[in-house]
Design an enzyme around this catalytic site. Structure first.
Site, PDB file in Angstrom:
ATOM      1  N   GLY A  12       0.827  -1.217   0.000  1.00  0.00           N
ATOM      2  CA  GLY A  12       0.000   0.000   0.000  1.00  0.00           C
ATOM      3  C   GLY A  12       0.856   1.259   0.000  1.00  0.00           C
ATOM      4  O   GLY A  12       1.833   1.341   0.732  1.00  0.00           O
ATOM      5  N   ASP A 137      -0.242   1.290   8.644  1.00  0.00           N
ATOM      6  CA  ASP A 137      -0.655   0.320   9.674  1.00  0.00           C
ATOM      7  C   ASP A 137       0.345   0.261  10.840  1.00  0.00           C
ATOM      8  O   ASP A 137      -0.024  -0.154  11.943  1.00  0.00           O
ATOM      9  CB  ASP A 137      -0.760  -1.093   9.085  1.00  0.00           C
ATOM     10  N   GLY A 180      -5.661  -0.530   8.929  1.00  0.00           N
ATOM     11  CA  GLY A 180      -4.756  -1.083   9.940  1.00  0.00           C
ATOM     12  C   GLY A 180      -4.654  -2.591   9.876  1.00  0.00           C
ATOM     13  O   GLY A 180      -3.840  -3.196  10.568  1.00  0.00           O
ATOM     14  N   ARG A 181      -5.536  -3.199   9.090  1.00  0.00           N
ATOM     15  CA  ARG A 181      -5.560  -4.647   8.949  1.00  0.00           C
ATOM     16  C   ARG A 181      -5.645  -5.318  10.317  1.00  0.00           C
ATOM     17  O   ARG A 181      -6.569  -5.018  11.054  1.00  0.00           O
ATOM     18  CB  ARG A 181      -4.323  -5.108   8.176  1.00  0.00           C
ATOM     19  N   ARG A 294     -23.990   8.402  11.951  1.00  0.00           N
ATOM     20  CA  ARG A 294     -23.331   8.678  10.670  1.00  0.00           C
ATOM     21  C   ARG A 294     -21.979   7.969  10.658  1.00  0.00           C
ATOM     22  O   ARG A 294     -21.260   7.998  11.660  1.00  0.00           O
ATOM     23  CB  ARG A 294     -23.104  10.184  10.502  1.00  0.00           C
ATOM     24  N   ARG A 303      -3.942   7.353   2.856  1.00  0.00           N
ATOM     25  CA  ARG A 303      -2.818   6.735   2.134  1.00  0.00           C
ATOM     26  C   ARG A 303      -2.132   7.711   1.174  1.00  0.00           C
ATOM     27  O   ARG A 303      -0.921   7.675   1.004  1.00  0.00           O
ATOM     28  CB  ARG A 303      -3.312   5.496   1.375  1.00  0.00           C
TER      29      ARG A 303
HETATM   30  O1  F6P Z   1      -1.350  -2.458   4.400  1.00  0.00           O
HETATM   31  C1  F6P Z   1      -1.866  -1.194   4.287  1.00  0.00           C
HETATM   32  C2  F6P Z   1      -3.323  -1.199   4.002  1.00  0.00           C
HETATM   33  O2  F6P Z   1      -3.636   0.148   3.792  1.00  0.00           O
HETATM   34  C3  F6P Z   1      -4.226  -1.869   5.035  1.00  0.00           C
HETATM   35  O3  F6P Z   1      -4.482  -1.059   6.141  1.00  0.00           O
HETATM   36  C4  F6P Z   1      -5.459  -2.161   4.218  1.00  0.00           C
HETATM   37  O4  F6P Z   1      -6.222  -3.200   4.785  1.00  0.00           O
HETATM   38  C5  F6P Z   1      -4.862  -2.564   2.912  1.00  0.00           C
HETATM   39  O5  F6P Z   1      -3.628  -1.892   2.805  1.00  0.00           O
HETATM   40  C6  F6P Z   1      -5.685  -2.246   1.695  1.00  0.00           C
HETATM   41  O6  F6P Z   1      -5.062  -2.826   0.603  1.00  0.00           O
HETATM   42  P1  F6P Z   1      -5.303  -2.447  -0.922  1.00  0.00           P
HETATM   43  O7  F6P Z   1      -4.647  -1.165  -1.197  1.00  0.00           O
HETATM   44  O8  F6P Z   1      -4.636  -3.574  -1.647  1.00  0.00           O
HETATM   45  O9  F6P Z   1      -6.777  -2.404  -1.114  1.00  0.00           O
END
Ligand code: F6P
Length: 378
Positions: A12, A137, A180-181, A294, A303
């Site tokens: 990511g 994360d 944050g997974r 909401r 990101r």
């Molecule tokens: O690993 C970073 C992250 O932003 C996670 O928090 C999120 O679950 C994942 O990437 C999303 O992944 P993608 O960009 O492949 O949808």
């Protein structure tokens, strides 16, 4: 002789990656007279049939002003050449052949746990590679903080506070979902910094009846609530509250049916829990309208942010150290990281130990983390 180094950015995207790229190029050009070429799409580009199509040559003059740009100029991918199927297809050897074909002698890159795992495989095949940790994360060991995390916290906290302020004016419940997974760092710090009433993190499974009772108490008392929810918050499909919600809400039923897909590393593609919780809260609190709760999914808004000075400085320091290790000390198989005020390096193996929220319950509760009684350990 001039050495040619490839730059890659996998996983990511996040703030601070471009600062790392600019810094490695500057340091490598000036201190080691090295040549740099960015390879777009990380391991996807390295494993391509036509790797030349993925190249972006980078000299010091090309990286002027790059440090404070968002995301990554090298694009990214989650391609995994080391799955059993891809090993059988010959991808690891294809990557080595491509690197040879391109005249590349070493790699400097940024990544999270998955990209660092691929880097470890490559290092085990004797190809020189040094990595820097990046991910909002913040879930990689061997560094106090990863690139992107500080910027994500700063803007995430502003956004969560903004929704909470608006919710107060309208006597509503605000639910803010963050990425944050399987690690709750992002939710924890955004929650604390935005004055959240309740924060849910993946490390503490949620009993929904208790959670809803607590939200009800807060809402009755203050006529508003600021709830921050990690995307990986653990709820059980057998929780009686879920069973009830499935009966009462078609939307909940269909959202729950949407089983998350897995990425190339076996990680579930998360996102959307706040939509389920929103409906559950309406039902359990006996609210008249769904608008009383909401929800805002901050997800990808954190990101692609322009990096704060913290992440620019970290990216620059990581870049200098990574270039010094690969080109000066001629070491490989390590990840740079920040430890207190110092930039150090650790073997990939150490970096890959999962880093999840591991603070005692009492401390977490004092910060606003919701802890169900059945799962309370201290
Ligand atoms: O690993 C970073 C992250 O932003 C996670 O928090 C999120 O679950 C994942 O990437 C999303 O992944 P993608 O960009 O492949 O949808």
């Amino acid at each position: 002789m001039t050495r040619k180094i490839a730059l890659i950015t996998g996983g990511g995207d996040c703030p601070g990656i471009n600062a790392f790229l600019a810094s490695t190029v500057r340091r490598g050009n000036s201190a080691y007279n090295a040549e740099f070429v960015g390879v777009k799409n990380a391991f996807g580009g390295l494993a391509a049939d036509d790797p030349e199509q993925y190249l972006l040559p980078l000299k010091t003059e090309d990286v002027i002003g790059l440090e404070n740009q968002s995301s990554t100029i090298l694009e990214s991918s989650r391609f995994n050449p080391f799955t059993d199927a891809n090993i059988a297809r010959g991808y690891p050897q294809k990557i080595l052949n491509n690197l040879d074909r391109l005249g590349v002698e070493g790699i400097l890159g940024t990544g999270g746990n998955d990209t660092i795992l691929c880097a470890q495989h490559l290092a085990n095949m004797d190809f020189p590679i040094v990595m820097a940790p990046k991910s909002i994360d913040n879930d990689v060991s061997g560094t106090d903080v990863m690139l992107g995390f500080r910027t994500a916290i700063y803007f995430g906290a502003q956004a969560a506070r903004s929704t909470a302020d608006s919710a107060r004016a309208h006597r509503r419940i605000s639910l803010v979902e963050v990425m944050g997974r399987h690690a709750g760092w992002l939710a924890l710090e955004i929650g604390v910094a935005s004055g959240a009433d309740l924060i849910t993190i993946p490390e503490r499974p949620v009993d929904l009846a208790e959670y809803c009772a607590e939200v009800k108490r807060i809402y009755r008392k203050y006529s508003c609530a600021n709830l921050v929810v990690a995307e990986g918050t653990s709820i059980s499909y057998n929780d009686p509250v879920i069973v009830r919600a499935k009966k009462e809400s078609e939307v909940v039923r269909s959202l729950l049916e949407e089983a998350p897909e897995l990425d190339a590393f076996g990680n579930p593609k998360l996102g959307g829990i706040s939509q389920i919780l929103r409906r559950i809260l309406k039902i359990e609190l006996g609210l008249e309208k769904i608008e009383e709760v909401r929800s805002t999914d901050l997800g990808f808004t954190l990101r692609g942010l322009t990096p704060l000075a913290d992440d620019i400085i970290l990216g620059i320091r990581f870049g200098i150290k990574a270039a010094d290790i690969l080109l000066g000390e001629e070491r490989s198989g390590v990840m740079v990281g920040i430890h207190g005020l110092e930039i150090k390096d650790v073997p990939f193996e150490q970096a890959l130990k999962p880093k999840i929220v591991n603070r005692p319950d009492k401390e977490l509760e004092a910060l606003g983390v919701f802890i169900s009684s059945a799962y309370r350990s201290s």
